[in-house]
Motif scaffolding. Structure first.
Motif, PDB file in Angstrom:
ATOM      1  N   GLN A 335       8.193   2.435   0.195  1.00 37.61           N
ATOM      2  CA  GLN A 335       7.339   1.618   0.855  1.00 37.61           C
ATOM      3  C   GLN A 335       7.493   1.892   2.343  1.00 37.61           C
ATOM      4  OE1 GLN A 335       8.083  -2.616   1.677  1.00 37.61           O
ATOM      5  NE2 GLN A 335       6.696  -3.097   0.213  1.00 37.61           N
ATOM      6  N   LEU A 339       4.289   2.692   4.781  1.00 38.73           N
ATOM      7  CA  LEU A 339       3.903   1.687   5.976  1.00 38.73           C
ATOM      8  C   LEU A 339       4.272   2.575   7.293  1.00 38.73           C
ATOM      9  CD1 LEU A 339       5.426  -1.741   4.792  1.00 38.73           C
ATOM     10  CD2 LEU A 339       2.953  -0.893   4.673  1.00 38.73           C
ATOM     11  N   ARG A 341       7.030   3.344   8.688  1.00 40.79           N
ATOM     12  CA  ARG A 341       8.051   2.539   9.504  1.00 40.79           C
ATOM     13  C   ARG A 341       9.170   3.647   9.691  1.00 40.79           C
ATOM     14  NH1 ARG A 341       8.278  -3.098   6.268  1.00 40.79           N
ATOM     15  NH2 ARG A 341       6.519  -3.990   7.128  1.00 40.79           N
ATOM     16  N   VAL A 416      -0.318  -3.323  -0.237  1.00 40.44           N
ATOM     17  CA  VAL A 416       0.449  -3.442   0.708  1.00 40.44           C
ATOM     18  C   VAL A 416      -0.397  -2.958   2.025  1.00 40.44           C
ATOM     19  CG1 VAL A 416       3.043  -3.458   0.288  1.00 40.44           C
ATOM     20  CG2 VAL A 416       1.609  -1.183   0.519  1.00 40.44           C
ATOM     21  N   THR A 418      -1.362  -0.616   4.960  1.00 38.59           N
ATOM     22  CA  THR A 418      -0.873   0.530   5.481  1.00 38.59           C
ATOM     23  C   THR A 418      -1.801   1.084   6.552  1.00 38.59           C
ATOM     24  OG1 THR A 418      -2.067   2.232   4.216  1.00 38.59           O
ATOM     25  CG2 THR A 418      -0.104   1.257   3.264  1.00 38.59           C
ATOM     26  N   ASN A 425       1.396  -1.444  -3.980  1.00 36.32           N
ATOM     27  CA  ASN A 425       2.822  -1.873  -3.485  1.00 36.32           C
ATOM     28  C   ASN A 425       3.994  -1.208  -4.534  1.00 36.32           C
ATOM     29  OD1 ASN A 425       5.197  -2.907  -2.499  1.00 36.32           O
ATOM     30  ND2 ASN A 425       4.262  -5.028  -2.424  1.00 36.32           N
TER      31      ASN A 425
END
Length: 443
Positions: A335, A339, A341, A416, A418, A425
């Motif tokens: 995940q 995203l 991150r 989710v 993005t 997700n």
């Protein structure tokens, strides 16, 4: 009178193989096994609704390697027992119904060669059918979805090449219980003569074992049944791999196959072929055929129970918590990549899970849909501990479905947001696996 020359085994095998392939039902089965799985997998992969109740069904949109695994789950329950019944369950009884034993004995001149030829021909046809199911479903998945990585049962990502190897090995392992069912088909066909009930022996035995796998029986009992090898291949898709249950299931299946085939051979070569009214070998044959297999099951159970410390169902609180925490850590990293991150590792996350079952807080065990877990993790440089809630439905074979119950930003919604738009997700719902035996391979 000079004794006639016996036909070589190879010629007898070719003769029996031609006889089998000349039957319209065998030709239809071969055609269906090499075409239908590809159409099924390709069709399902393009649907908006996936078979999420089947292992790896939720990943059929994401990778073509999920399709053959979904097909394997279906085949182990329904297709392979049916195929063994139609091929092996009637290979001897058909001669009784047609009254052709005397002609066959005159041609081959050896009951032993006849038995070997029929067994080899039947297993050859079964191998072609199983290969068709595996190859066809794989081709259908790859053409419809593509050669993408596969998410394992503990959340780790398998590269396409690794997924291909594990899928192939899974289908190869499924041959062991198929051989056991085929051997039971031979035994039923020899024992029951012209009775059509012999045709149903593999199906009936498979259904009985499938029911046993769903009952709250001790894990040693379920592992000691040949049908467990149709389930334990899922241990290939964890890291480290759960090889002990798989190897146990394969060995048990092969033992059943050897014993049942040997019993069928002994009964067949001792048969009086001059009796034209023969309709099975009577009560003695049924006793000889059933009691040794009961003994094999008892010995298998005793060996499994003696070589593992696992008792009861094998589904224990500590195992569930470890499996859930491991899967969550892998999926959290997935995940994070979606995203965009900063990357984190499993060691940095330090994921733990605390689970309860119903009103039982400590030492909970057993299958059920009343498992509730709280997963906790830490991010580098963040003081607050992250937490997520999951409702677990754990089946008797150790598979669980984790259903996210918040917070919404982590696992409370199936999509989710993005930078590239909405994406599935991976932490909303996912499959996992609890190892029932305490003998995980550390390699």
């Amino acid at each position: 009178m000079t004794k006639g020359r016996r036909v070589p085994v190879t010629r007898a095998c070719r003769f029996e193989l031609v006889k089998l392939v000349s039957q319209w039902r065998i030709r239809l089965l071969v055609l269906a096994c090499w075409i239908v799985p590809a159409l099924f997998v390709a069709g399902v992969s393009q649907q908006s609704t996936l078979p999420v109740d089947t292992l790896f069904g939720r990943w059929m949109h994401a990778t073509g390697w999920a399709g053959p695994l979904v097909m394997l789950g279906f085949a182990g329950t329904w297709a392979l027992p049916l195929l063994t019944s139609l091929v092996a369950g009637d290979v001897f009884a058909s001669e009784d119904r047609l009254g052709t034993w005397r002609h066959l004995l005159v041609a081959v001149r050896s009951p032993r060669r006849i038995f070997v030829a029929k067994v080899v021909a039947s297993l050859t046809v079964l191998l072609v059918l199983v290969a068709g199911l595996a190859v066809s479903s794989t081709v259908g998945g790859l053409l419809a979805v593509g050669n993408q990585p596969l998410v394992g049962l503990d959340g780790h990502l398998l590269a396409p090449s690794d997924a291909a190897g594990q899928v192939l090995l899974s289908w190869v392992c499924a041959l062991a219980p198929t051989l056991a069912l085929a051997a039971l088909g031979f035994l039923g066909s020899v024992t029951l003569g012209r009775s059509p009930i012999g045709l149903l022996v593999p199906i009936l035995v498979s259904l009985a074992m499938a029911v046993a796998q769903m009952l709250p029986l001790p894990v040693a009992v379920r592992v000691a049944l040949p049908s467990y090898a149709y389930i334990s291949w899922n241990g290939l898709f964890t890291s480290p791999q759960q090889l002990a249950p798989l190897l146990t299931g394969v060995v048990v299946s092969l033992v059943w196959a050897v014993v049942a085939t040997a019993l069928a051979y002994v009964l067949f070569v001792r048969r009086d072929f001059t009796n034209l009214t023969h309709d099975g070998s009577g009560r003695r044959a049924i006793t000889v055929g059933v009691l040794p297999l009961v003994g094999v099951a008892a010995v298998s159970f005793a060996v499994v129970a003696a070589t593992t410390s696992t008792t009861g169902s094998g589904i224990e609180q500590d195992k569930v918590q470890r499996s859930l925490a491991t899967a969550f850590a892998h999926l959290y990293r997935m995940q994070t990549d979606e995203l965009h991150r900063p990357a984190v590792t499993e060691d940095q996350l330090k994921v733990t899970a605390t689970c309860s079952k119903g009103h039982v807080q400590d030492h909970a065990e057993g299958p059920g849909n009343d498992w509730r877990c709280v997963v906790s993790w830490h991010l580098p440089g963040v003081q607050t501990t992250g937490q997520a809630i999951y409702q677990l439905d754990v089946t008797s074979d150790g598979r669980f479905v984790a259903d996210g119950d918040g917070p919404k930003e982590v696992n409370g919604y199936f999509l989710v947001r993005t930078p590239n738009g909405d994406a599935p997700n991976p932490m909303w719902q996912f499959d996992g696996n609890v190892e029932l035996l305490d003998t995980t391979s550390k390699g």
